[in-house]
Design a protein around this motif. Structure first.
Motif, PDB file in Angstrom:
ATOM      1  N   GLU A 136       0.830  -1.208   0.000  1.00 48.58           N
ATOM      2  CA  GLU A 136       0.000   0.000   0.000  1.00 48.58           C
ATOM      3  C   GLU A 136       0.863   1.256   0.000  1.00 48.58           C
ATOM      4  O   GLU A 136       0.550   2.236  -0.690  1.00 48.58           O
ATOM      5  CB  GLU A 136      -0.939   0.018   1.206  1.00 48.58           C
ATOM      6  CG  GLU A 136      -1.851   1.243   1.216  1.00 48.58           C
ATOM      7  CD  GLU A 136      -2.822   1.267   2.369  1.00 48.58           C
ATOM      8  OE1 GLU A 136      -3.601   2.240   2.441  1.00 48.58           O
ATOM      9  OE2 GLU A 136      -2.801   0.338   3.198  1.00 48.58           O
ATOM     10  N   LEU A 137       1.953   1.232   0.766  1.00 47.27           N
ATOM     11  CA  LEU A 137       2.848   2.391   0.790  1.00 47.27           C
ATOM     12  C   LEU A 137       3.402   2.666  -0.607  1.00 47.27           C
ATOM     13  O   LEU A 137       3.480   3.817  -1.045  1.00 47.27           O
ATOM     14  CB  LEU A 137       3.982   2.147   1.786  1.00 47.27           C
ATOM     15  CG  LEU A 137       4.956   3.304   2.015  1.00 47.27           C
ATOM     16  CD1 LEU A 137       4.242   4.538   2.553  1.00 47.27           C
ATOM     17  CD2 LEU A 137       6.071   2.881   2.974  1.00 47.27           C
ATOM     18  N   LYS A 138       3.756   1.600  -1.326  1.00 45.72           N
ATOM     19  CA  LYS A 138       4.291   1.757  -2.685  1.00 45.72           C
ATOM     20  C   LYS A 138       3.224   2.284  -3.641  1.00 45.72           C
ATOM     21  O   LYS A 138       3.466   3.205  -4.433  1.00 45.72           O
ATOM     22  CB  LYS A 138       4.799   0.406  -3.202  1.00 45.72           C
ATOM     23  CG  LYS A 138       6.128  -0.048  -2.625  1.00 45.72           C
ATOM     24  CD  LYS A 138       6.514  -1.366  -3.281  1.00 45.72           C
ATOM     25  CE  LYS A 138       7.859  -1.859  -2.799  1.00 45.72           C
ATOM     26  NZ  LYS A 138       8.232  -3.141  -3.449  1.00 45.72           N
ATOM     27  N   GLN A 139       2.051   1.684  -3.588  1.00 44.23           N
ATOM     28  CA  GLN A 139       1.018   1.983  -4.582  1.00 44.23           C
ATOM     29  C   GLN A 139       0.342   3.333  -4.342  1.00 44.23           C
ATOM     30  O   GLN A 139       0.099   4.086  -5.277  1.00 44.23           O
ATOM     31  CB  GLN A 139      -0.026   0.868  -4.580  1.00 44.23           C
ATOM     32  CG  GLN A 139       0.522  -0.473  -5.061  1.00 44.23           C
ATOM     33  CD  GLN A 139      -0.397  -1.634  -4.722  1.00 44.23           C
ATOM     34  OE1 GLN A 139      -1.514  -1.446  -4.264  1.00 44.23           O
ATOM     35  NE2 GLN A 139       0.087  -2.854  -4.934  1.00 44.23           N
ATOM     36  N   ARG A 140       0.077   3.633  -3.083  1.00 51.14           N
ATOM     37  CA  ARG A 140      -0.683   4.848  -2.784  1.00 51.14           C
ATOM     38  C   ARG A 140       0.202   6.090  -2.748  1.00 51.14           C
ATOM     39  O   ARG A 140      -0.277   7.203  -3.008  1.00 51.14           O
ATOM     40  CB  ARG A 140      -1.394   4.671  -1.437  1.00 51.14           C
ATOM     41  CG  ARG A 140      -2.338   5.798  -1.082  1.00 51.14           C
ATOM     42  CD  ARG A 140      -3.283   5.389   0.024  1.00 51.14           C
ATOM     43  NE  ARG A 140      -4.137   6.475   0.449  1.00 51.14           N
ATOM     44  CZ  ARG A 140      -5.179   6.340   1.273  1.00 51.14           C
ATOM     45  NH1 ARG A 140      -5.504   5.138   1.724  1.00 51.14           N
ATOM     46  NH2 ARG A 140      -5.893   7.384   1.627  1.00 51.14           N
ATOM     47  N   TYR A 141       1.500   5.893  -2.458  1.00 50.49           N
ATOM     48  CA  TYR A 141       2.404   7.033  -2.335  1.00 50.49           C
ATOM     49  C   TYR A 141       3.643   6.803  -3.211  1.00 50.49           C
ATOM     50  O   TYR A 141       4.726   6.477  -2.717  1.00 50.49           O
ATOM     51  CB  TYR A 141       2.796   7.222  -0.867  1.00 50.49           C
ATOM     52  CG  TYR A 141       1.604   7.308   0.062  1.00 50.49           C
ATOM     53  CD1 TYR A 141       0.827   8.465   0.128  1.00 50.49           C
ATOM     54  CD2 TYR A 141       1.229   6.221   0.851  1.00 50.49           C
ATOM     55  CE1 TYR A 141      -0.277   8.546   0.964  1.00 50.49           C
ATOM     56  CE2 TYR A 141       0.127   6.293   1.690  1.00 50.49           C
ATOM     57  CZ  TYR A 141      -0.627   7.460   1.737  1.00 50.49           C
ATOM     58  OH  TYR A 141      -1.723   7.535   2.570  1.00 50.49           O
ATOM     59  N   PRO A 142       3.496   6.972  -4.523  1.00 48.77           N
ATOM     60  CA  PRO A 142       4.577   6.622  -5.449  1.00 48.77           C
ATOM     61  C   PRO A 142       5.827   7.476  -5.302  1.00 48.77           C
ATOM     62  O   PRO A 142       6.891   7.097  -5.815  1.00 48.77           O
ATOM     63  CB  PRO A 142       3.932   6.807  -6.827  1.00 48.77           C
ATOM     64  CG  PRO A 142       2.792   7.750  -6.601  1.00 48.77           C
ATOM     65  CD  PRO A 142       2.287   7.441  -5.229  1.00 48.77           C
ATOM     66  N   LEU A 143       5.745   8.630  -4.637  1.00 50.80           N
ATOM     67  CA  LEU A 143       6.923   9.470  -4.457  1.00 50.80           C
ATOM     68  C   LEU A 143       7.841   8.966  -3.339  1.00 50.80           C
ATOM     69  O   LEU A 143       8.964   9.436  -3.195  1.00 50.80           O
ATOM     70  CB  LEU A 143       6.504  10.918  -4.162  1.00 50.80           C
ATOM     71  CG  LEU A 143       5.748  11.643  -5.280  1.00 50.80           C
ATOM     72  CD1 LEU A 143       5.414  13.070  -4.857  1.00 50.80           C
ATOM     73  CD2 LEU A 143       6.570  11.654  -6.554  1.00 50.80           C
ATOM     74  N   VAL A 144       7.360   8.011  -2.558  1.00 53.35           N
ATOM     75  CA  VAL A 144       8.169   7.447  -1.461  1.00 53.35           C
ATOM     76  C   VAL A 144       9.072   6.356  -2.023  1.00 53.35           C
ATOM     77  O   VAL A 144       8.632   5.495  -2.783  1.00 53.35           O
ATOM     78  CB  VAL A 144       7.262   6.874  -0.360  1.00 53.35           C
ATOM     79  CG1 VAL A 144       8.114   6.302   0.784  1.00 53.35           C
ATOM     80  CG2 VAL A 144       6.320   7.946   0.170  1.00 53.35           C
TER      81      VAL A 144
END
Length: 320
Positions: A136-144
């Motif tokens: 979810e961190l990868k998919q929802r926040y692509p700038l991370v």
């Protein structure tokens, strides 16, 4: 430490205990030493907060009353609806985005990284979170720039940690950065922890995963554990399961999520770890006992599985 309803209690108490013990240890070493850390808990609103465990916590102040000059702001994690609720709180997210630039460093424990990401604090930075929330961190926040297997990350003034107890690893690393490794080591010893864990958060035990295996494969897993010193080739295992090698390979991959060879290597590494931790046996004897063809084969397996050599693992994890 920022808390909210249904946050994980250990996300909060674990890191705070590390900092509290660091202050206590420093004063024991030098009675004239001032407290190293002053700990305060904050929440959006004043009044008691009920955590996921049912424990009720009374914050010291509301977020709006947080004074200037705060050194470190930590954000606790929560599961499911708890985290969704705080991420949907536009006022709290805006406050977090604003205040993160006013503190020396900001950090998250476990899924708290998702709240930092929602506030834009993690944009362009390396970060990690609980392994269940990495996707979810990868998919929802692509700038991370997500580091999926890290115990914790440190990118300039922003720190993040993996699941729950990893928050204590993060806090120990902060103590080491603030006041030196010797103090962090003393705190880790008092808490019966290692100061820096080898490998990543994916090193959880295969034995736990085996609790949910189909009976036939659970029996095979138990048999393999009892015969790690034997020659365990695919043909032999397929024969035990009354399958062709091709059928066995497909079924094994579907059930265990890996190949038989990699699975057996993981079990051998797991068997070697306690021997390295609690005995003085030389590496060749340990390798032989666990079914490795040589100590060099064990070294390569440790490098693949844990990212460290057996000798380094022993140095970090053996009893003093």
């Amino acid at each position: 430490m920022l808390v909210y309803a249904d946050a994980q209690s250990l996300d909060i108490s674990g890191p705070l205990e590390v900092f509290a013990l660091a202050s206590r240890q420093a004063q024991e070493d030098d009675p004239k030493s001032p407290p190293l850390y002053c700990l305060q808990v904050i929440a959006k609103q004043p009044g008691p907060v009920t955590l996921a465990s049912g424990m009720r916590l009374l914050p010291d102040m509301a977020c709006a009353d947080m004074p200037d000059g705060v050194d470190t702001l930590l954000v606790s994690g929560g599961m499911g609806d708890a985290l969704d609720r705080v991420r949907a709180d536009a006022e709290l997210v805006a406050w977090l985005k604003h205040v993160s630039s006013r503190v020396r460093r900001v950090a998250s424990v476990c899924s708290g990284a998702l709240l930092l990401a929602e506030a834009g604090v993690l944009d362009g930075r390396e970060a990690t979170t609980h392994w269940l929330d990495v996707a979810e961190l990868k998919q929802r926040y692509p700038l991370v720039r997500v580091v999926p297997d890290a115990i914790y990350t440190h990118d300039a003034s922003v720190w993040t940690s993996a699941g729950i107890t990893a928050g204590m690893d993060l806090a120990l690393a902060m103590v080491a950065a603030d006041h030196g490794l010797p103090l962090a080591l003393k705190v880790a010893k008092r808490m019966v922890m290692v100061c820096k864990r080898s490998g990543g958060q994916s090193q959880f035990s295969r034995q736990l995963e085996e609790l949910d295996l189909p009976d036939q494969f659970a029996q095979l897993a138990a048999w393999i554990r009892e015969h790690l010193r034997a020659r365990l080739d695919v043909e032999q295992l397929a024969q035990r399961m009354h399958m062709s090698t091709r059928q066995f390979g497909r079924r094994f991959q579907a059930v265990f999520g890996t190949t038989p060879q990699k699975y057996i290597e993981q079990l051998r590494v797991e068997a070697a770890k306690p021997l390295l931790e609690s005995t003085n046996k030389d590496l060749k004897r340990i390798a032989s006992h666990c079914g490795f063809s040589s100590d060099e084969a064990m070294r390569r397996a440790f490098a693949r599985q844990l990212g460290v050599r057996p000798s380094d693992y022993r140095e970090r994890f053996s009893a003093p």
